[in-house]
Design a protein around this motif. Structure first.
Motif, mmCIF file in Angstrom:
data_model
loop_
_atom_site.group_PDB
_atom_site.id
_atom_site.type_symbol
_atom_site.label_atom_id
_atom_site.label_comp_id
_atom_site.label_asym_id
_atom_site.label_seq_id
_atom_site.Cartn_x
_atom_site.Cartn_y
_atom_site.Cartn_z
ATOM 1 N N ASN A 1 0.853 -1.181 0.000
ATOM 2 C CA ASN A 1 0.000 0.000 0.000
ATOM 3 C C ASN A 1 0.892 1.235 0.000
ATOM 4 O OD1 ASN A 1 -2.329 1.500 -0.001
ATOM 5 N ND2 ASN A 1 -2.844 1.145 2.138
ATOM 6 N N LEU A 2 0.431 2.306 -0.640
ATOM 7 C CA LEU A 2 1.161 3.571 -0.687
ATOM 8 C C LEU A 2 0.146 4.693 -0.548
ATOM 9 C CD1 LEU A 2 3.893 5.013 -1.136
ATOM 10 C CD2 LEU A 2 3.380 5.019 -3.589
ATOM 11 N N TYR A 3 0.350 5.577 0.459
ATOM 12 C CA TYR A 3 -0.623 6.626 0.728
ATOM 13 C C TYR A 3 0.030 7.738 1.544
ATOM 14 C CZ TYR A 3 -0.868 4.217 5.252
ATOM 15 O OH TYR A 3 -0.551 3.634 6.457
ATOM 16 N N ALA A 4 -0.628 8.894 1.581
ATOM 17 C CA ALA A 4 -0.176 10.025 2.394
ATOM 18 C C ALA A 4 -0.946 10.020 3.708
ATOM 19 C CB ALA A 4 -0.399 11.335 1.659
ATOM 20 N N ASP A 5 -0.234 10.331 4.798
ATOM 21 C CA ASP A 5 -0.846 10.309 6.128
ATOM 22 C C ASP A 5 -0.210 11.397 6.981
ATOM 23 O OD1 ASP A 5 -2.233 9.545 8.436
ATOM 24 O OD2 ASP A 5 -0.698 8.079 8.990
#
Length: 248
Positions: A121-125
């Motif tokens: 998974n790859l995401y901004a947080d």
């Protein structure tokens, strides 16, 4: 189905092929790359001859495929090891984990990508770019990078992702002995770098018997990049035949 009709197929099941007969174009492929220092002995244990290791480095990557012809969106993660072959610098693909069966099957059958099942998974947080890899229900990797802290020169970004790639093509014969055992080479072509960033990063790897990323332990994070690009993968070409060398 006659013989000529059978020969028109590249994979099975014949009535429902595992993947489409297309050369995939990747649009909005997003990378999180973290280069880290590891142990020389750990690399020597997994990098096959005649590839040579100059520095004990590994590139951990998480790639979010925004759109891929023939496969649709998916996410992939793995480890690549900087090597040289016959004086040429490149990377040896050690292991790749992804969440798309068609991309897994075609990568292994048509090319030689060491692909297997995984849940990346790859995401901004909260101001952080986060890349994770799970195997089954267990976390095996967590990478974090400051989100778009510093711009990276697009030429440097392109250089990072277009180094030659080396992989092992292994196909067993029906008695279990090797039928094909080759070192192959490929590269990325037709690259359009849309965004490129660098910044501080951290990487944690967790022990797992079937996803042994931690066998190449993190000793020091060297660099990190966040790249958005369009690209195409070139066909693979054999560069070393292990069976032929064994017979000579």
């Amino acid at each position: 189905m006659n013989t000529q009709e059978v020969l028109q197929h590249v994979t099975t099941p014949l009535a429902n092929p595992a993947y489409a007969p297309v050369v995939p174009r990747f649009t909005n492929r997003e990378y999180l790359n973290i280069v880290y220092r590891t142990d020389f002995d750990a690399l020597r244990a997994v990098v096959p001859e005649p590839l040579e290791i100059e520095e004990p480095l590994v590139r951990f990557e998480v790639m979010k495929m925004g759109d891929v012809s023939g496969y649709g969106p998916y996410t992939e993660s793995g480890q690549a090891i900087p090597v040289t072959f016959d004086g040429e610098r490149g990377e040896y693909l050690h292991a790749m984990y992804l969440d798309n069966f068609a991309a897994t099957a075609s990568g292994r059958e048509i090319s030689a990508y060491p692909k297997t099942v995984g849940a990346p998974n790859l995401y901004a947080d909260n101001g952080t770019l986060v890349g994770t890899l799970d195997y089954g229900t267990l976390r095996v990797a967590t990478a974090t990078m400051g989100y778009k802290h510093n711009r990276l020169d697009p030429r440097e970004a392109e250089a990072q992702i277009t180094v030659p790639t080396f992989m092992l093509k292994i196909i067993p014969d029906y008695d279990g002995s090797p039928r094909v055992n080759e070192l192959v080479r490929t590269e990325i072509t037709d690259v359009v770098v849309k965004e490129a960033w660098t910044g501080p990063a951290r990487l944690q790897l967790f022990e797992h018997v079937l996803a042994p990323l931690a066998d190449l332990p993190v000793r020091e994070v060297v660099s990190a990049s966040h790249i958005l690009t369009d690209l195409t993968l070139a066909p693979v070409k054999p560069v070393y035949d292990y069976l032929k060398e064994a017979r000579s």
